[in-house]
Design an enzyme around this catalytic site. Structure first.
Site, PDB file in Angstrom:
ATOM      1  N   GLU A 155       0.821  -1.213   0.000  1.00  0.00           N
ATOM      2  CA  GLU A 155       0.000   0.000   0.000  1.00  0.00           C
ATOM      3  C   GLU A 155       0.849   1.254   0.000  1.00  0.00           C
ATOM      4  O   GLU A 155       0.500   2.254  -0.618  1.00  0.00           O
ATOM      5  CB  GLU A 155      -0.941  -0.018   1.204  1.00  0.00           C
ATOM      6  CG  GLU A 155      -2.154   0.900   1.050  1.00  0.00           C
ATOM      7  CD  GLU A 155      -1.885   2.362   1.314  1.00  0.00           C
ATOM      8  OE1 GLU A 155      -2.661   3.201   0.836  1.00  0.00           O
ATOM      9  OE2 GLU A 155      -0.889   2.671   2.011  1.00  0.00           O
ATOM     10  N   HIS A 191      -0.231   0.469   7.205  1.00  0.00           N
ATOM     11  CA  HIS A 191      -0.858   1.304   6.182  1.00  0.00           C
ATOM     12  C   HIS A 191       0.196   2.296   5.672  1.00  0.00           C
ATOM     13  O   HIS A 191       1.195   1.882   5.096  1.00  0.00           O
ATOM     14  CB  HIS A 191      -2.076   1.999   6.810  1.00  0.00           C
ATOM     15  CG  HIS A 191      -3.055   2.554   5.839  1.00  0.00           C
ATOM     16  ND1 HIS A 191      -4.280   3.055   6.223  1.00  0.00           N
ATOM     17  CD2 HIS A 191      -3.003   2.717   4.486  1.00  0.00           C
ATOM     18  CE1 HIS A 191      -4.946   3.472   5.167  1.00  0.00           C
ATOM     19  NE2 HIS A 191      -4.188   3.293   4.110  1.00  0.00           N
ATOM     20  N   HIS A 223      -3.339  -0.392  11.985  1.00  0.00           N
ATOM     21  CA  HIS A 223      -4.747  -0.571  12.354  1.00  0.00           C
ATOM     22  C   HIS A 223      -4.916  -1.982  12.931  1.00  0.00           C
ATOM     23  O   HIS A 223      -5.328  -2.899  12.222  1.00  0.00           O
ATOM     24  CB  HIS A 223      -5.662  -0.404  11.149  1.00  0.00           C
ATOM     25  CG  HIS A 223      -5.461   0.871  10.377  1.00  0.00           C
ATOM     26  ND1 HIS A 223      -5.807   2.099  10.877  1.00  0.00           N
ATOM     27  CD2 HIS A 223      -4.936   1.089   9.149  1.00  0.00           C
ATOM     28  CE1 HIS A 223      -5.520   3.032   9.989  1.00  0.00           C
ATOM     29  NE2 HIS A 223      -4.991   2.444   8.933  1.00  0.00           N
ATOM     30  N   ASN A 229      -4.553   7.660   7.832  1.00  0.00           N
ATOM     31  CA  ASN A 229      -4.280   7.011   6.551  1.00  0.00           C
ATOM     32  C   ASN A 229      -2.797   7.039   6.235  1.00  0.00           C
ATOM     33  O   ASN A 229      -2.187   6.011   5.979  1.00  0.00           O
ATOM     34  CB  ASN A 229      -5.083   7.705   5.447  1.00  0.00           C
ATOM     35  CG  ASN A 229      -5.024   6.970   4.128  1.00  0.00           C
ATOM     36  OD1 ASN A 229      -3.967   6.816   3.540  1.00  0.00           O
ATOM     37  ND2 ASN A 229      -6.173   6.504   3.658  1.00  0.00           N
ATOM     38  N   ASN A 289      -5.742  11.985   2.231  1.00  0.00           N
ATOM     39  CA  ASN A 289      -5.198  10.639   2.087  1.00  0.00           C
ATOM     40  C   ASN A 289      -3.679  10.671   2.181  1.00  0.00           C
ATOM     41  O   ASN A 289      -3.137  10.687   3.272  1.00  0.00           O
ATOM     42  CB  ASN A 289      -5.685  10.038   0.764  1.00  0.00           C
ATOM     43  CG  ASN A 289      -5.545   8.540   0.709  1.00  0.00           C
ATOM     44  OD1 ASN A 289      -4.458   8.014   0.847  1.00  0.00           O
ATOM     45  ND2 ASN A 289      -6.644   7.831   0.512  1.00  0.00           N
ATOM     46  N   ASP A 335      -3.992   8.537  -4.225  1.00  0.00           N
ATOM     47  CA  ASP A 335      -3.820   7.935  -2.907  1.00  0.00           C
ATOM     48  C   ASP A 335      -2.566   8.498  -2.249  1.00  0.00           C
ATOM     49  O   ASP A 335      -2.597   9.548  -1.628  1.00  0.00           O
ATOM     50  CB  ASP A 335      -3.764   6.414  -3.089  1.00  0.00           C
ATOM     51  CG  ASP A 335      -4.123   5.642  -1.837  1.00  0.00           C
ATOM     52  OD1 ASP A 335      -3.593   5.977  -0.782  1.00  0.00           O
ATOM     53  OD2 ASP A 335      -4.911   4.678  -1.928  1.00  0.00           O
ATOM     54  N   ASN A 336      -1.448   7.815  -2.377  1.00  0.00           N
ATOM     55  CA  ASN A 336      -0.219   8.255  -1.717  1.00  0.00           C
ATOM     56  C   ASN A 336       0.613   9.173  -2.611  1.00  0.00           C
ATOM     57  O   ASN A 336       0.525   9.119  -3.837  1.00  0.00           O
ATOM     58  CB  ASN A 336       0.615   7.046  -1.304  1.00  0.00           C
ATOM     59  CG  ASN A 336      -0.018   6.285  -0.154  1.00  0.00           C
ATOM     60  OD1 ASN A 336      -0.357   6.867   0.859  1.00  0.00           O
ATOM     61  ND2 ASN A 336      -0.194   4.980  -0.328  1.00  0.00           N
TER      62      ASN A 336
END
Length: 359
Positions: free
Chosen positions: A56, A116, A136, A170, A227, A272-273
């Site tokens: 991720e 994450h 998480h 996140n 994010n 996202d990233n």
């Protein structure tokens, strides 16, 4: 009187139906439900060994060592392994870079480890490498794990950080040995309330939180869903991906770790990233071209991947370009793209990871 009451009810029902219809159309627009992308591959790419269930997030040190967080289990997204998440390291200066699983020593409960977003911080005083990992361990819980990277393949767990403001973390960017910024991607823990808040009502209640041992506070807010987060090579600017708003927000770091909003750059995708080229300052984004396909996950019509680069983001006319596109047949659900000296590592939410040549 009865006729007037019926008329008012009919007007209310019609208005409510019109509102729901408009929000439904807005929802489809926000999640890019009808978007299809062509295929645009880089000339030389190969899958990374040992990565089968997603990477991720990826971050790369200036010496070419890359860290990967793998095996994320996240609400609404598919997961194809019951094993806990893992951390990997990869040496991009090696002739055949291969991810190696990192041993984790210390008191961290590895049976519930669910990594994450990640960030690395190198202490200039002694060159010690600290790795910050969003974890998480249970659904809708967030905590930050701080590790010391030692030897070639070992992480020593130093500390777990929890706080009420770190409620739905996140991603993270470290700015000190125990200080960092994080993004909270939602306001409500409850999935139904979250969908109602963001996708139906359009509330902008997501935020960025600054944490240090002396102070914890909201540093920026007003995001649809903050994010990815990262920092410029000169450490003057913080970049935040508002994934639902389809843009990258730029902030200036000022004295006392105050963030001052400067601008937003539209990217046209659900990004996202964020990773930053340490030489050029270019931003590289792992994006989802159509989140309906991501959330529905049909193997016959898989979610695609999109890698976007932003060049000269601080100029009046930043250049936004699509560097890689796939319809999900080769790579599903890209979340991160990390460049280093002519190579590009691409990670995903739950699929494989790739290494590509940019030259």
């Amino acid at each position: 009187m009865a006729a007037m009451k019926k008329t008012l009810i009919a007007v209310f029902v019609a208005a409510f139906a019109a509102y729901i219809g408009s929000r439904y159309l807005k929802l489809r627009e926000v999640i890019l439900a009808s978007r299809e992308v062509p295929v645009k591959h880089l000339p030389r790419c190969h899958y990374l060994q040992n990565i089968e269930y997603g990477a991720e997030d990826i971050t790369i040190l200036r010496d070419g060592l890359a860290f990967l967080s793998t095996g994320l289990k996240f609400p609404w997204l598919p997961s194809f392994s019951d094993e806990p998440g893992k951390m990997y390291v990869l040496d991009l200066l090696h002739p055949k870079p291969t991810p190696v699983e990192l041993k984790i020593n210390g008191e961290l409960d590895l049976s519930s480890f669910n990594p994450h977003g990640i960030s690395a911080y190198v202490d200039e005083a002694d060159d010690i490498v600290y790795l910050f990992v969003v974890n998480h361990p249970q659904k809708h819980t967030s905590q930050i794990e701080i590790f010391h990277f030692v030897e070639e393949n070992t992480l020593v767990h130093l500390k777990t950080i929890t706080h009420p403001l770190l409620n739905s973390v996140n991603d993270i960017v470290a700015v000190g040995v125990e200080s960092f910024y994080v993004t909270n991607d939602r306001y409500f823990y409850n999935d139904v309330l979250h969908i109602l808040c963001v996708l139906v009502l359009g509330r902008t209640w997501s935020d960025v939180v600054y944490y240090s041992p002396k102070e914890v506070r909201v540093a920026a807010d007003g995001f649809m869903a903050s994010n990815g987060i990262n920092m410029s090579p000169d450490k003057r600017y913080i970049y935040v991906a508002d994934i639902i708003d389809h843009e990258i927000d730029v902030f200036e770091r000022r004295e006392g770790e105050q963030l001052v909003y400067l601008k937003s750059v539209a990217v046209g995708s659900l990004c996202d990233n964020i990773e930053v080229d340490h030489r050029t300052g270019d931003l590289w984004l792992g994006c989802h071209p159509n989140s309906l396909k991501l959330l529905a996950y049909d193997p016959k019509d898989p979610p695609g991947s999109e890698i976007i680069k932003i060049k000269n983001i601080h100029s009046e006319q930043p250049v936004v370009s699509q560097e890689y596109l796939d319809n999900g047949r080769v790579l599903m659900a890209s979340t991160v793209a990390a460049p280093y000296e002519g190579k590009l590592l691409i990670g995903t939410a739950f699929h494989k990871a790739m290494c590509c040549d940019l030259k």
